[in-house]
Motif scaffolding. Sequence first.
Motif, PDB file in Angstrom:
ATOM      1  N   ALA A 116       0.164   0.918  -3.364  1.00 50.30           N
ATOM      2  CA  ALA A 116       0.283   1.912  -2.299  1.00 50.30           C
ATOM      3  C   ALA A 116       1.396   2.906  -2.611  1.00 50.30           C
ATOM      4  O   ALA A 116       1.250   4.114  -2.411  1.00 50.30           O
ATOM      5  N   THR A 131      -3.252   9.139   7.232  1.00 51.79           N
ATOM      6  CA  THR A 131      -3.220   8.035   6.277  1.00 51.79           C
ATOM      7  C   THR A 131      -1.819   7.475   6.152  1.00 51.79           C
ATOM      8  O   THR A 131      -1.610   6.262   6.141  1.00 51.79           O
ATOM      9  N   ALA A 135      -0.392   3.633   7.117  1.00 53.91           N
ATOM     10  CA  ALA A 135       0.134   2.740   6.094  1.00 53.91           C
ATOM     11  C   ALA A 135       1.386   2.017   6.565  1.00 53.91           C
ATOM     12  O   ALA A 135       1.624   0.882   6.184  1.00 53.91           O
ATOM     13  N   TRP A 136       2.204   2.668   7.374  1.00 56.21           N
ATOM     14  CA  TRP A 136       3.460   2.080   7.828  1.00 56.21           C
ATOM     15  C   TRP A 136       3.548   2.192   9.347  1.00 56.21           C
ATOM     16  O   TRP A 136       3.519   3.288   9.894  1.00 56.21           O
ATOM     17  N   ARG A 247       8.505   5.865   3.933  1.00 60.48           N
ATOM     18  CA  ARG A 247       7.615   6.828   3.279  1.00 60.48           C
ATOM     19  C   ARG A 247       8.370   7.659   2.251  1.00 60.48           C
ATOM     20  O   ARG A 247       7.849   7.965   1.182  1.00 60.48           O
ATOM     21  N   PRO A 284       1.140  -1.672   3.820  1.00 58.33           N
ATOM     22  CA  PRO A 284      -0.064  -1.795   2.992  1.00 58.33           C
ATOM     23  C   PRO A 284      -0.414  -3.254   2.708  1.00 58.33           C
ATOM     24  O   PRO A 284       0.392  -4.011   2.179  1.00 58.33           O
ATOM     25  N   ARG A 377      -6.509  -1.246   6.472  1.00 55.33           N
ATOM     26  CA  ARG A 377      -6.191  -0.172   7.410  1.00 55.33           C
ATOM     27  C   ARG A 377      -7.427   0.313   8.141  1.00 55.33           C
ATOM     28  O   ARG A 377      -7.358   0.840   9.239  1.00 55.33           O
TER      29      ARG A 377
END
Length: 379
Positions: A116, A131, A135-136, A247, A284, A377
């Motif tokens: 990821a 997206t 992811a987080w 991120r 992820p 996800r």
Amino acid sequence: MTVPLAASIVDLLLGLKLGASDKAARDRWSLEGVTWKSEQDGAIEVGARQFEAIALRLASGALTLEIDRIAVRELVGQLRTDAGALHLSALEAAEAELSGVRLQGPLTVPPQLLAAWQALRSADEAVTPSTAADAWCLGPLDAADGTIRGEIADAHLLFDADVTVPIRQGHIDFNDATVEHVGPDSRMGVSRLGLYVDAPNGRSYLYQFASAPLAGVEFERRGALLSPWVSERGKLHLKTFAETMLRQSAGGQGHGLTEQARLLLGRTALSGEVQLSDGLFAVPGLHVRLEGRAEGRNAVVMRSDALGQGLTVEMAALSAGKALVDWRGAQLACDKITARLKLQLRVEGQQLRFVLEIENCKVVGARVDLRPHRDARNA
């Protein structure tokens, strides 16, 4: 069914080395109410009213897993033929109980997380805001409450100090944080350059930001008429701030901890308690929703004699629902899980090792799917 046959099946299905957790004891297996039937689509359904195993030890590379006892009720598995051989494609259980679970080994970044991060860092990979948001997600920090305390011993770079950082409704207000030591006390805060400490001998940065503004941050404010004095030290909204930092780190951005901060943390004793809020925790490969704050569940206790040597984190009452994990091509899920957790991180030479202990674990609605599936996800 004999133990050697059961061990062979587990070895074939999981690729693990199986043995007794205690060399003086023998691992024991039992199956009750075994059923076997063929389905119309060619699959074979295998079931058991109860499966129980005692004193297990499983190894995969440098990782070892020991289980004192596991009991599974209403177990159902599906076998399918692929290239002339039977393969397990799915497994379900109404309920499972585990005690004396101990997982240990070197701490490494899971392949899913590395993949990821690489995707996020690739200039050719188009990552939309939605997206990245999926992811987080650190929902349990959104309304967390607690206090983090640090004792910096023999900190010759700055000072010996007792640091207290309150967390209220998911926020850190640096106006309430204290840094006490001999002489005039220091103050913590957050500016557009990063997290800092204003000491009697000047300002030192503990963590430097890659760029500003940063989501989840209210920066310090100066007094009126270009006053050099800081009137507001700034605030952090933990959920938004932590997600943004993750991120940025994944994208290769950010200066991170300063060398001065690394030296200080190596001599810092840490303690603290944080009551997490209900909400989705997602990285992820893992989605899980914490629940039960009203009953005092999911409280985290942290302690360390020196962060440079290790850290212990405990949860006396983990309570979560709708958990979903992607692991080595398999998808593991459950409707609810409760347990007592203890995680120890230890520095041994140049390596960081972990020991995860689980007690009083109960899993409801467990499912394992080995068939091709979508990313967690999108599941």
